[in-house]
Write an enzyme that holds these catalytic residues in place. Structure first.
Site, PDB file in Angstrom:
ATOM      1  CE1 TYR A 147     -30.028  27.290  -1.717  1.00  0.00           C
ATOM      2  CE2 TYR A 147     -31.458  25.390  -1.954  1.00  0.00           C
ATOM      3  CZ  TYR A 147     -30.225  25.925  -1.673  1.00  0.00           C
ATOM      4  OH  TYR A 147     -29.183  25.100  -1.347  1.00  0.00           O
ATOM      5  CG  HIS A 184     -33.788  23.311  -6.064  1.00  0.00           C
ATOM      6  ND1 HIS A 184     -33.486  24.529  -6.621  1.00  0.00           N
ATOM      7  CD2 HIS A 184     -33.078  23.244  -4.909  1.00  0.00           C
ATOM      8  CE1 HIS A 184     -32.644  25.185  -5.837  1.00  0.00           C
ATOM      9  NE2 HIS A 184     -32.374  24.423  -4.795  1.00  0.00           N
ATOM     10  NE  ARG A 239     -28.885  26.525  -5.900  1.00  0.00           N
ATOM     11  CZ  ARG A 239     -29.296  25.903  -6.997  1.00  0.00           C
ATOM     12  NH1 ARG A 239     -29.049  26.440  -8.179  1.00  0.00           N
ATOM     13  NH2 ARG A 239     -29.956  24.767  -6.941  1.00  0.00           N
ATOM     14  CE  LYS A 282     -25.203  19.952  -2.864  1.00  0.00           C
ATOM     15  NZ  LYS A 282     -25.687  21.054  -2.000  1.00  0.00           N
ATOM     16  CG  HIS A 330     -25.510  28.798  -1.796  1.00  0.00           C
ATOM     17  ND1 HIS A 330     -25.217  28.008  -2.887  1.00  0.00           N
ATOM     18  CD2 HIS A 330     -26.680  28.316  -1.299  1.00  0.00           C
ATOM     19  CE1 HIS A 330     -26.148  27.083  -3.026  1.00  0.00           C
ATOM     20  NE2 HIS A 330     -27.046  27.245  -2.088  1.00  0.00           N
ATOM     21  NE  ARG A 389     -26.295  23.270  -6.156  1.00  0.00           N
ATOM     22  CZ  ARG A 389     -27.152  22.670  -6.986  1.00  0.00           C
ATOM     23  NH1 ARG A 389     -26.866  22.596  -8.282  1.00  0.00           N
ATOM     24  NH2 ARG A 389     -28.275  22.145  -6.535  1.00  0.00           N
TER      25      ARG A 389
END
Length: 330
Positions: free
Chosen positions: A317, A308, A285, A224, A282, A199
């Protein structure tokens, strides 16, 4: 025991006293209303279900949000975005007391925001922020509410996750624009993002002390999700940072930008210069994650790189090109 008395202003005050609790009083326009309230309160006390709502009635949502901004928000990585949401909520609900807040108030706010053209995801975040303020007030600050009204509101529909990837020719245009940028580290930072699926915030905060060039691993101690993550670095990722100049005092790899929004500005200028439409940082990613799958990494392997937690989170994603699957189909 309840005491009912008439005040000089003509209003009627009911006060209920009970051993082991502080007196509770409330003023009404009529003696009948005061008496009914006192009887109800005494009944709740006898049944053991009484909750003192005095603090909830005296406080305002503006005060609760202000306290939340001072005590809770600063500990979050998304503090800046949350502050903006809470200030918006404070302007709208600030004068209302927590005890008077109803789910209908929040539902009306939801509809007004959606009708104003805001995305469902934006409105959802606002409602969730308000809900958490109320949760903290109930659990930690002694604000007695029977229920959190924000939890009774139907959440707005959220659009499907973006599936934007670099189209044929766009990657070359993007790097050409980055090379012309005044931000000298923009080209390596974009290359690094495509190779690592990190990120923006993780890239900007990455420190040389957490990069092992020899073993080709970067360690992210604070992500995150709140968990540390070790990211394997490809040959291209290592090459992107190996020749970068190091700052004497600042130990970060990409020290040109102090904050993510500074990098964001340089990125937007480059994308605009490249003539690429609707492509966000983003999305790199997303691009990187998809390429990991196209390299035939397994789900656990990709998840260990991206961080994730579940396939459901990872899937939004991941958008594999059909051409990359042809060879597997035979």
């Amino acid at each position: 025991m309840a005491t009912i008395r008439e005040r000089k202003c003509g209003m009627w005050q009911a006060q209920v006293r009970h051993r082991g609790m502080r007196p509770v009083a409330k003023t009404f326009k009529t003696k009948t209303a005061a008496t009914q309230w006192a009887r109800l309160l005494e009944s709740e006390i006898d049944l053991g279900v009484f909750v003192d709502r005095t603090e909830a009635q005296r406080s305002t949502l503006a005060e609760l949000i202000e306290r939340y901004l001072a005590e809770v928000t600063p500990r979050k990585k998304s503090a800046r975005n949350e502050t903006q949401r809470l200030k918006q909520l404070q302007r709208h609900f600030g004068a209302i007391s927590p005890a008077a807040l109803r789910n209908t108030h929040i539902a009306a706010y939801r509809d007004a925001r959606l009708n104003a053209g805001l995305a469902g995801a934006t409105v959802l975040k606002e409602i969730n922020s308000l809900s958490h303020v109320l949760d903290v007030a109930i659990k930690d600050w002694g604000i007695a509410l029977h229920v959190n009204p924000a939890k009774l509101v139907r959440r707005p529909k959220v659009a499907r996750g973006r599936e934007r990837r670099l189209l044929p020719g766009e990657e070359a245009k993007l790097f050409a624009a980055c090379a012309k940028s005044r931000a000298t580290m923009l080209t390596p930072v974009v290359r690094f993002a495509i190779e690592t699926a990190m990120r923006m915030g993780e890239i900007v905060s990455l420190r040389w002390s957490n990069v092992d060039i020899t073993s080709c691993v970067a360690t992210l101690p604070d992500t995150k999700t709140g968990d540390a993550r070790r990211v394997p670095l490809s040959t291209a990722a290592v090459a992107a940072i190996a020749q970068l100049p190091r700052h004497i005092k600042d130990g970060r790899v990409f020290w040109t930008w102090r904050r993510s929004d500074s990098l964001q500005n340089a990125w937007r200028r480059a994308v605009k210069s490249a003539g690429i439409v609707d492509f966000r940082f983003h999305d790199l990613r997303h691009e990187a994650t998809s390429r990991l799958f196209e390299k035939q990494l397994t789900l656990p392997e990709v998840a260990s790189v991206t961080g994730h937690k579940t396939w459901q989170m990872l899937r939004r994603y991941t958008h594999l090109r059909a051409e990359a699957l042809v060879a597997k189909l035979g």
